[in-house]
Design an enzyme around this catalytic site. Sequence first.
Site, PDB file in Angstrom:
ATOM      1  CD  GLN A   9       7.354  21.072   3.204  1.00 45.43           C
ATOM      2  OE1 GLN A   9       6.559  21.937   2.898  1.00 45.43           O
ATOM      3  NE2 GLN A   9       7.015  19.822   3.390  1.00 45.43           N
ATOM      4  CG  ASP A  39       4.865  16.231   9.918  1.00 47.93           C
ATOM      5  OD1 ASP A  39       4.099  17.163   9.628  1.00 47.93           O
ATOM      6  OD2 ASP A  39       5.884  15.958   9.248  1.00 47.93           O
TER       7      ASP A  39
HETATM    8  C1  S3P Z   1       8.835  18.665   6.131  1.00 49.02           C
HETATM    9  C2  S3P Z   1       8.623  19.794   6.854  1.00 49.02           C
HETATM   10  C3  S3P Z   1       7.380  20.058   7.581  1.00 49.02           C
HETATM   11  C4  S3P Z   1       6.563  18.798   7.759  1.00 49.02           C
HETATM   12  C5  S3P Z   1       6.463  17.994   6.509  1.00 49.02           C
HETATM   13  C6  S3P Z   1       7.853  17.578   6.039  1.00 49.02           C
HETATM   14  C7  S3P Z   1      10.110  18.526   5.417  1.00 49.02           C
HETATM   15  O1  S3P Z   1       6.605  20.991   6.860  1.00 49.02           O
HETATM   16  O2  S3P Z   1       5.275  19.116   8.221  1.00 49.02           O
HETATM   17  O3  S3P Z   1       5.700  16.826   6.688  1.00 49.02           O
HETATM   18  O4  S3P Z   1      10.471  17.416   5.010  1.00 49.02           O
HETATM   19  O5  S3P Z   1      10.784  19.552   5.256  1.00 49.02           O
HETATM   20  P1  S3P Z   1       6.913  22.571   6.866  1.00 49.02           P
HETATM   21  O6  S3P Z   1       8.228  22.778   6.211  1.00 49.02           O
HETATM   22  O7  S3P Z   1       5.812  23.173   6.067  1.00 49.02           O
HETATM   23  O8  S3P Z   1       6.918  23.000   8.274  1.00 49.02           O
END
Ligand code: S3P
Length: 469
Positions: free
Chosen positions: A206, A355
Amino acid sequence: MPSKPRWTLLPDAELFYAAQRGARGSMSESRLRFDAGTWRIVGPLRPAGTLAPPGDKSIAHRVLLMAALSNGECRLGGVPNSADVACTAAALRRMGVRIQADGAEWRVTGVGFAGLHPPAGDLDCGNSGTTMRLLCGALAAQAFPTRLSGDESLRRRPMRRVAEPLRRMGARIACLGAQERPPVQIEPAAAPLRGAEHTLEVDSAQVRSAILLAALRASGRTRIRPAGVARDHTERLLHALGARVIRTPESITLHPLRGQTSWNGFDVQVPGDLSSAAFFVAWCAASAHGSLRCVRVGLNPGRACYLEILRRAGARIEITSERQELGEPSGAVRVAGPLRAPLQLAGADVVQCIDEVPALLAAAAVAGVPAQVHDAGELRVKESDRIAALAQLLRAFGACVHESRDGLQLEACAALHPAQVDSYGDHRIAMAAAVLAACAPGESRIDNVDCVRTSYPRFPDDLERLARV
Ligand code: S3P
């Protein structure tokens, strides 16, 4: 008076029809009952059949954003009916993007970066960290202010990790909650954003995505070090749409868009979500007599690491790659259990399967194999504190589990017993609980399950369809 069940699965056709007629006694003999907010599951049940999981939530957020920022008409297929994705769509609509949804087929009329309008009031990101963090990047260079808010769970999640790198590019972002938590206020930057070099504290897709979205409109190139192993959907999509993203094992470099405002309209089919299929895959991998085929499922190499971990623990997994769209591979997965060897999860595997930890631990508990999870402190800042929630959940079903600051140790369990548990408002805890309940002999009850709307509203229907006595 108990509320009327929405779904009823019975061990054989006779009982099924008896339940349809509302015959006395059918309720106690039924094996699955899904009332508003509560699931009752009578195990043991095993999975059999074919699953086409809902579209990938991570990819859907990104293709929606990229479609909104395109210069044309886009057709998106396989968009999941997910509350999180609906939040991204609602936020874009509030900024003037035309989005028409017909089931999983969506049409988006892109407005380009310069075509977004100031929204009236806050943009509500609901429960969705991805919506909030990606929007921070997409909106950092806008000429109007925005305020991003969210539900109680999202207001507890850290935002400094995304605000800080964007500030280094010249963005004006304030996290208004205690310890830089939401709401997030974005003001127009004083000058165009600058490309920058970033060394990330957390390997988060993210955060990387937010930086890349902001970097598209910055002056000069942006480099992120180290490249990290977190899911790379944004990089793949940007590359497929013609942006200059250069990836090496050490870094990701993005050159800003030049001349053109963004990319042309595009069509894409979102592959199925391996993170949603994960619960059925875990159930099957843990069961001695299950057999499951998942079709049209996303097989991004980072995410497919989940299947590799199950394979290392003894599950039989056959993968058939079938297609590739906008850089995202997908295909079919056949699964059979049971797991026989301990599950070990640490380092890069944790980042790639963050996840899936709830599904993996549920599978290990059911199969009676020990599991060790380390380096997973990030689980404490997901939709719930997943380390604490998983420890409570597994103990309720009779497992022996130790919680540490950044992980969990599960001992080999003799046999699970049924339990009454709460989801803590976290969709992945609710679905992990369903796997445990489906395998524990007797009736279990899972409360507070409406949260599955976040990613997989039709989870109970698929559970009903695949469950066998
Ligand atoms: C996601 C990234 C992950 C994941 C989340 C979705 C994404 O989080 O846990 O459910 O779509 O980029 P982080 O970016 O905090 O690792």
